[in-house]
Design a protein around this motif. Structure first.
Motif, PDB file in Angstrom:
ATOM      1  N   ALA A  13       0.231  -1.525   0.011  1.00  0.00           N
ATOM      2  CA  ALA A  13       0.490   0.002  -0.352  1.00  0.00           C
ATOM      3  C   ALA A  13       0.980   1.286  -0.073  1.00  0.00           C
ATOM      4  N   PRO A  14       0.582   2.200  -0.690  1.00  0.00           N
ATOM      5  CA  PRO A  14       1.123   3.515  -0.851  1.00  0.00           C
ATOM      6  C   PRO A  14       0.752   4.340  -0.034  1.00  0.00           C
ATOM      7  N   ALA A  15       1.814   5.224   1.221  1.00  0.00           N
ATOM      8  CA  ALA A  15       1.398   6.168   1.940  1.00  0.00           C
ATOM      9  C   ALA A  15      -0.783   6.648   2.364  1.00  0.00           C
ATOM     10  N   VAL A  16      -0.967   6.589   1.336  1.00  0.00           N
ATOM     11  CA  VAL A  16      -2.019   7.408   1.168  1.00  0.00           C
ATOM     12  C   VAL A  16      -2.504   6.321  -0.560  1.00  0.00           C
ATOM     13  N   MET A  17      -3.600   6.300   0.115  1.00  0.00           N
ATOM     14  CA  MET A  17      -4.432   5.424  -0.825  1.00  0.00           C
ATOM     15  C   MET A  17      -6.123   6.247  -1.082  1.00  0.00           C
ATOM     16  N   LEU A  18      -5.998   6.606  -3.035  1.00  0.00           N
ATOM     17  CA  LEU A  18      -7.214   6.958  -3.063  1.00  0.00           C
ATOM     18  C   LEU A  18      -8.289   6.477  -3.378  1.00  0.00           C
ATOM     19  N   PRO A  19      -9.540   6.801  -3.673  1.00  0.00           N
ATOM     20  CA  PRO A  19     -11.003   5.571  -4.572  1.00  0.00           C
ATOM     21  C   PRO A  19     -10.514   5.059  -6.568  1.00  0.00           C
ATOM     22  N   SER A  20      -9.516   6.514  -6.758  1.00  0.00           N
ATOM     23  CA  SER A  20      -9.232   6.888  -8.090  1.00  0.00           C
ATOM     24  C   SER A  20      -8.445   6.450  -8.491  1.00  0.00           C
ATOM     25  N   ASP A  21      -7.531   5.585  -7.116  1.00  0.00           N
ATOM     26  CA  ASP A  21      -6.502   4.546  -7.964  1.00  0.00           C
ATOM     27  C   ASP A  21      -6.050   3.805  -8.875  1.00  0.00           C
ATOM     28  N   PRO A  22      -5.871   3.460  -9.826  1.00  0.00           N
ATOM     29  CA  PRO A  22      -5.886   2.227  -9.848  1.00  0.00           C
ATOM     30  C   PRO A  22      -4.981   0.713 -10.101  1.00  0.00           C
ATOM     31  N   CYS A  23      -5.962  -0.360 -10.074  1.00  0.00           N
ATOM     32  CA  CYS A  23      -4.866  -1.405 -10.181  1.00  0.00           C
ATOM     33  C   CYS A  23      -3.680  -1.478 -10.550  1.00  0.00           C
ATOM     34  N   PRO A  24      -3.074  -2.043 -10.148  1.00  0.00           N
ATOM     35  CA  PRO A  24      -1.694  -2.471 -11.000  1.00  0.00           C
ATOM     36  C   PRO A  24      -1.413  -3.373 -11.836  1.00  0.00           C
ATOM     37  N   ALA A  25      -2.588  -4.416 -11.733  1.00  0.00           N
ATOM     38  CA  ALA A  25      -2.711  -5.424 -12.302  1.00  0.00           C
ATOM     39  C   ALA A  25      -3.763  -5.013 -13.288  1.00  0.00           C
ATOM     40  N   CYS A  26      -5.610  -4.779 -13.295  1.00  0.00           N
ATOM     41  CA  CYS A  26      -6.812  -4.590 -14.169  1.00  0.00           C
ATOM     42  C   CYS A  26      -6.699  -2.662 -13.928  1.00  0.00           C
ATOM     43  N   GLY A  27      -6.136  -2.167 -13.592  1.00  0.00           N
ATOM     44  CA  GLY A  27      -6.150  -0.625 -14.114  1.00  0.00           C
ATOM     45  C   GLY A  27      -7.494  -0.840 -12.762  1.00  0.00           C
ATOM     46  N   ALA A  28      -8.717  -1.334 -12.816  1.00  0.00           N
ATOM     47  CA  ALA A  28     -10.188  -0.776 -11.891  1.00  0.00           C
ATOM     48  C   ALA A  28      -9.516   0.215 -10.724  1.00  0.00           C
ATOM     49  N   ALA A  29     -10.142   0.863 -10.803  1.00  0.00           N
ATOM     50  CA  ALA A  29     -10.296   2.569  -9.686  1.00  0.00           C
ATOM     51  C   ALA A  29     -11.506   1.007  -8.799  1.00  0.00           C
ATOM     52  N   ALA A  30     -10.811   0.474  -8.305  1.00  0.00           N
ATOM     53  CA  ALA A  30     -10.933  -0.420  -6.848  1.00  0.00           C
ATOM     54  C   ALA A  30     -10.222  -0.551  -6.267  1.00  0.00           C
ATOM     55  N   THR A  31      -9.348   0.021  -5.378  1.00  0.00           N
ATOM     56  CA  THR A  31      -7.816  -0.512  -4.912  1.00  0.00           C
ATOM     57  C   THR A  31      -8.911  -0.168  -3.464  1.00  0.00           C
ATOM     58  N   ARG A  32      -8.422  -0.983  -2.722  1.00  0.00           N
ATOM     59  CA  ARG A  32      -8.873  -0.874  -1.251  1.00  0.00           C
ATOM     60  C   ARG A  32      -7.925  -1.297   0.227  1.00  0.00           C
ATOM     61  N   PRO A  33      -7.965  -0.851   1.279  1.00  0.00           N
ATOM     62  CA  PRO A  33      -6.737  -1.471   1.925  1.00  0.00           C
ATOM     63  C   PRO A  33      -7.001  -2.546   2.309  1.00  0.00           C
TER      64      PRO A  33
END
Ligand code: APR
Length: 226
Positions: A120-140
């Motif tokens: 995880a980066p220090a700050v996560m945002l809902p718009s962060d794209p998944c490094p694998a599928c690109g979806a903006a569905a990243t969560r802690p």
């Protein structure tokens, strides 16, 4: 001796990280139960990310205390399985090598769309794209209320083998962790609790050592070396 130790928020309290069910267990007027859930994330991902970004920052500036360091020492003298409900990395920074995070970790990120995990980066945002599928569905990569805790097969197997089970700084409210003592005792393990106040499941322990973990845990570890 085969020992299984379960830790909760209380072991990190003296490192400055607030526990969940103490009076200060609120965050921005939200109960943790209202933020740490899949429903809360679906409803307001930015709020949930803000909550975990704040906890990631706080945990990053906290230091392990004598209790974390004593458990790292214990692993040198005994066959220790260390299970934590905590999502901070104070056990690792206190010297423990193999820590089982059954509720996940602030250091992990997860894609809710494809299941990919990454640091995880220090700050996560809902718009962060998944490094694998690109979806903006990243969560802690945290186990929320209503989700299945991680590594349970390994934990149950270690509980079956444990000769000594110790719960440190946990209120015994949240299952399955709250059931570990009863399960271990049924299989013949000695069960001890180290807590500031008796846990809800205190009756499951044959021994209770009251007091702050930074004092009780080093003394308990020293007694096992003797
Ligand atoms: N030393 C030892 N114990 C302490 C200390 C301390 N300095 N300070 C607090 N405690 C004890 C409290 O008496 C309490 O029993 O730590 C426990 C903390 O309980 P909780 O706040 O309920 O935390 P925990 O048991 O880890 O919660 C379990 O619930 O919210 C979910 O997923 C979250 O992992 C968490 C789970």
């Amino acid at each position: 001796m085969r020992i299984l130790v379960l830790t909760g928020a209380g072991i990190s309290a003296e490192s400055g990280l607030s526990t969940f069910r103490a009076a200060d267990g609120l965050w921005e007027r939200h109960r943790v139960e209202d933020v740490a859930t899949p429903e809360a994330f679906a409803r307001d991902p930015a709020l949930v990310h803000r909550f975990y970004n704040a906890r990631r920052e706080k945990a990053g500036s906290a230091q392990p205390n004598a209790a974390h360091r004593a458990l790292a020492e214990l692993a040198h003298a005994h066959d220790l399985t260390l299970v934590t409900q905590n999502v901070d990395d104070l056990h690792e920074r206190g010297g423990s090598g193999d820590v089982i995070h059954m509720h996940g970790a602030l250091s992990g990120a997860l894609c809710a769309a494809c299941g990919q995990r990454w640091p995880a980066p220090a700050v996560m945002l809902p718009s962060d794209p998944c490094p694998a599928c690109g979806a903006a569905a990243t969560r802690p990569d945290i186990v929320w209320f209503g989700e299945i805790p991680y590594h349970m097969e390994r934990i149950w197997a270690a509980l079956e083998q444990a000769e000594l089970f110790a719960a440190i700084g946990t209120s015994g409210v949240v299952y399955p962790a709250a059931g570990f003592a009863q399960h271990a005792a049924r299989l013949g393990a000695e069960c001890v609790e180290m807590n500031l106040d008796p846990a809800v499941n205190a009756r499951d322990f044959r021994r209770s050592i009251p007091g702050p973990a930074s004092q009780t845990v080093p003394a308990w570890v020293a007694s096992l070396k003797g």
